[in-house]
Design an enzyme around this catalytic site. Structure first.
Site, short mmCIF file in Angstrom:
data_model
loop_
_atom_site.label_atom_id
_atom_site.label_comp_id
_atom_site.label_asym_id
_atom_site.label_seq_id
_atom_site.Cartn_x
_atom_site.Cartn_y
_atom_site.Cartn_z
N GLY A 47 0.82 -1.21 0.00
CA GLY A 47 0.00 0.00 0.00
C GLY A 47 0.85 1.26 0.00
CB SER A 48 -0.01 4.69 0.98
OG SER A 48 -0.33 4.59 2.36
NE ARG A 49 7.61 7.16 0.63
CZ ARG A 49 8.54 7.98 0.12
NH1 ARG A 49 9.20 8.81 0.90
NH2 ARG A 49 8.77 7.98 -1.18
N GLY B 219 0.83 4.53 5.07
CA GLY B 219 0.26 3.37 5.76
C GLY B 219 1.33 2.38 6.18
CD GLU C 31 5.12 -3.13 -3.50
OE1 GLU C 31 5.12 -1.88 -3.56
OE2 GLU C 31 4.37 -3.86 -4.18
CB CYS D 104 3.78 -0.84 -6.73
SG CYS D 104 3.61 -2.59 -6.99
#
Lengths: 536, 536
Positions: B241-243, B245, B265, B302
């Site tokens: 997910g997001s940086r 999170g 990731e 991604c």
């Protein structure tokens, strides 16, 4: 060699700054020459910048060239063995034969990593061949292997002035991986550290490794240690020491803008489980072995067995009698520092304050002007008391152990499940008992890095299969080991090449396997040449 | 299958609690049935306790039995493919063919891990034989292999509702390792998650794996996600997910009394380096390929190439003309959520506010009542502007890319050294150029998990050599990969047996190698039986 009392940065030394500090001889309390100047933040930055620049070249050195460096360091240490051991003896009060054995171990470690990288089965080289005809999309050519992380900060231990210090396992495995190294010397054996550091510095020069491949800093862990771990050019940390010190580094590393791995080995109580059959057959021998293991090096081993679980009964009574005699007759020993010795006494006292804990050995009677002298301590309690007091589950660093008497097998299992993560657990049993104790073995597998059968946890063999690790808080990271060749994996990460022309691939991944490496090819292991030459 | 809108805990469901939430169809904005009840802290605790109890048995299942479970999950997913894909299409607006391909990929992953553990070369089995005659002390028998860490919390991605979600790579690799799994479903595709979760639940029952081997929780990441990561029974975390999170989970895991590994990731900008020879030969083909890669899945990958480095000159002008035409002619696409779409527009606008950044494609013209529609965006700037603005180095999640024009090669290198850690980097070059660009390759090796030659970073092959990882902030831990069989290593740790009788050793370490595993014996790799049978 003449000691200068200065940090070693790249090929040179740091400038003298501030008030220098003398190392103390723990046996006499006298100050040793020379005094050491602490490194400052500027020195940390210079060492780290040099380590990064050096890393960019050093990681590309063929494995054979890195192996030569490791071997050269070992030769230099052997050539200066007596001088190093004499100094280490003054700084640590450890006996010379022990320091000679530790020198041999240190050199063996360096050479084992040299031969490991020459053989090269540790690089996890993998090749997946392409399939241009695959539907719905062609399968690409994909190859990968492990490359080094970057500069590594190594924090020396107090209790192994050689094997877990400047040229110890962390340094050996990091250099073998292709990482450059900055060692933060332990303040308890600064002269020994400088001697070994100068030999590494010389070996780096002789082997034409880049300046900055190695640096050695003197200073306080809370200051330059923290600065090192926070430095953006540092990419991993190795540490051997206390839980408090290790956790502080873990927290600092996790709070960085770019978090980095910390491999901290923080010690444990190394429980020993005595099963009835073994006690029946060998109560005396087990007592003697445990006595040796508990008091070895004045108990200053991270694998010191600090907890012994035994069933109540006549065999255990016999065992206890023998062990308490031997412990009581143990000559007092000099610990590494007065602080460690005070902590040892405080730890034993804290246990004795708990109702139901008895001491079977006399307290220290001898005069102790320096405050470094410790008497071996044997404590005993019941499983009920043990399970009710977390204090009893904490490590007391020094020559003490606690025997916990269990009235039935379920208490043994309950303790195995309640204890924290450990470096080791030991089982004494008959072979038949061990097979029947599958539940105990399975409980312990989840708690430790190493299971010992009918032996003693001290004496960590340096070999390929060794695991000197274990779940937190024994170490910061139970996925790793700090002893044995698996230690190199701590400082490596995989990188993958997709559809690269053969000539542009690293040799390890080229189609003809010119280095003769073990590789996983299309999902099948292939040995490479059975006797592959020195890589590179 | 009938959807119930409830978390799955062990063999059953959580009780309905609180105000249920409807998933939203991003193409229409309509609420989808059923509404989902969030799990609460009690559910988290129940799932974690069950996962721990199940782990104690599941880890001891023979590899063959775990492989059967993985294969049964794959069969179940295939059998219900159309139903799953239809639901995923409603919840994500991803086209059916893409979801069909993703189903195939998901099942391939499950089967690849099944065959991996049957072959068993991944357990790093090592044997060091004893030498009772060694001086000064006998050499012990030491053997070790990898065992699973414990229950794993898996956080599903939004952009891969199947392959990186409930039965995705994290779940497959954790189950293969012998870990039990609790999946935190992504709130954007809850129905898809429930469908797949029920199939896993059923497969667990059919294969007689212990209750708690798998659970699936619906809820908010900031609440039950944090509770999961802090739960003492959870021993590792997988996240896509997001940086923001991912970092929140990393910080929570590092602050636990017992810190645990987090494999997050978090995506990257996946730079593409175009060298002059490649542009001269293939400017049009590279433009077409990049267009496809940038706009694939409305840029929601991604590995979407968000940065293109090219030398100034006529070939690049031609390339830019072709790429801008194709980008401008791309039909608008529906993104996964209105939040992601708003973030995409804001990201593009933030770049355009920087003087010297131009947009070569028209902004969104179409009516967008739901707020999920995105137009492809091609931005262009110079190396000077790029290097002066960190905003331009950040990921814009969606179908945009930024071309940076470099006046000389040193700018290309400077950018390679300045960018953050990445999942991938791509080089387009002639084979001769690639050989001459060793400095660029070496700079990129330190920044990425995967280097692609003359290809495009999207489309991550599921194979043994794949690395879908890379230095922070691409992932939390550059030592790992979330795609390919190396992913199993994330959930394993070594354990060592010293002087154990052969019969008491795990089969993997017994002298006769009954499982036919690849092992390191006395420092030499041995293949075991070339065609070893199904382990266990």
């Amino acid at each position: 060699m003449k000691l200068e009392g200065l940090s070693l940065i790249g090929h040179g030394t740091a400038r003298p700054k501030g008030e220098p500090m003398h190392p103390i001889n723990p046996a006499t309390g006298e100050a040793l020459e020379p005094a050491y100047h602490w490194a400052d933040l500027e020195d940390v930055d210079r060492a780290a910048q040099l380590a990064w620049q050096a890393f960019r070249r050093f990681r590309l050195f063929p494995a054979g060239a890195r192996a030569r460096l490791l071997r050269r360091i070992a030769e230099q240490i052997e050539a200066h063995g007596p001088e190093i051991q004499q100094r280490a003896h003054l700084e640590t009060a450890l006996p010379l034969p022990r320091l000679q054995a530790e020198t041999a171990r240190t050199c063996h470690q360096l050479r084992l990593f040299a031969s490991l990288i020459e053989q090269g089965w540790c690089w996890d080289a993998r090749v997946d061949h392409p399939d241009p005809a695959r539907q719905p999309v062609p399968k690409p050519d994909v190859r990968s292997h492990l490359i080094p992380l970057g500069p590594v900060a190594v924090f020396s231990s107090s209790n192994f002035p050689l094997a877990f210090s400047v040229a110890g396992g962390d340094t050996a495995s990091a250099l073998a991986a292709g990482c450059t190294v900055i060692v933060k010397a332990h303040q308890n054996h600064m002269g020994t550290s400088e001697l070994v550091g100068r030999l590494i510095q010389q070996a780096v020069r002789e082997c034409e490794a880049p300046e900055g491949t190695f640096s050695l800093l003197f200073g306080r862990g809370t200051e330059i240690g923290q600065a090192l771990v926070r430095h953006p050019m540092i990419k991993a940390v190795g540490f051997t020491g206390s839980r408090k010190g290790g956790r502080a580094l873990m927290d600092a590393a996790a709070a960085r803008p770019e978090p980095i791995p910390v491999y901290a080995e923080m010690g444990s109580i190394n429980p020993v489980f005595l099963l009835p059959g073994a006690l029946r057959e060998r109560a005396d021998a087990i007592a003697s072995g445990l006595h040796g293991s508990v008091t070895l090096g004045v108990g200053q081993f991270c694998t010191c067995p600090g907890l012994i679980l035994a069933p109540t009964g006549p065999d255990t009574d016999r065992f206890l009698e023998k062990l308490s005699q031997q412990m009581a007759n143990t000559p007092t020993g000099v610990m590494l520092t007065s602080e460690l010795c005070a902590a040892y006494h405080a730890g034993v006292e804290a246990c004795l304050k708990i109702p139901g804990v008895r001491r079977l050995t006399p307290p220290l009677a001898q005069a102790d002007p320096v405050g470094t002298r410790a008497a071996a301590a044997l404590l005993v309690t019941t499983a009920e008391v043990f399970l009710a007091h977390e204090t009893l589950m904490e490590e007391v660093f020094g020559p003490s152990t606690l025997v916990v008497l269990c009235t039935d097998r379920s208490q043994l299992l309950e303790i195995a499940e309640r204890i924290e993560g450990q470096l080791t657990a030991t089982i004494h049993a008959t072979p038949e008992e061990l097979l029947e104790a599958r539940d105990l073995v399975q409980a312990l597998e989840l708690k430790v890095g190493r299971l010992v059968f009918n032996g003693f946890p001290t004496g960590v063999e340096v070999c390929h299969a060794m695991v000197h690790g274990g779940p937190y808080p024994a170490t910061s990271d139970g996925r790793s080991t700090s002893v044995g060749t698996r230690a190199i994996l701590r400082f490596l990460r995989p990188v993958c090449y997709q559809n690269f022309p053969d000539a542009a691939l690293p040799e390890a991944l080229q189609e003809k396997n010119p280095l003769g490496l073990l590789r996983i090819v299309d999902g099948r292991p292939e040995l490479g040449r059975p006797d592959n030459p020195v890589a590179g």
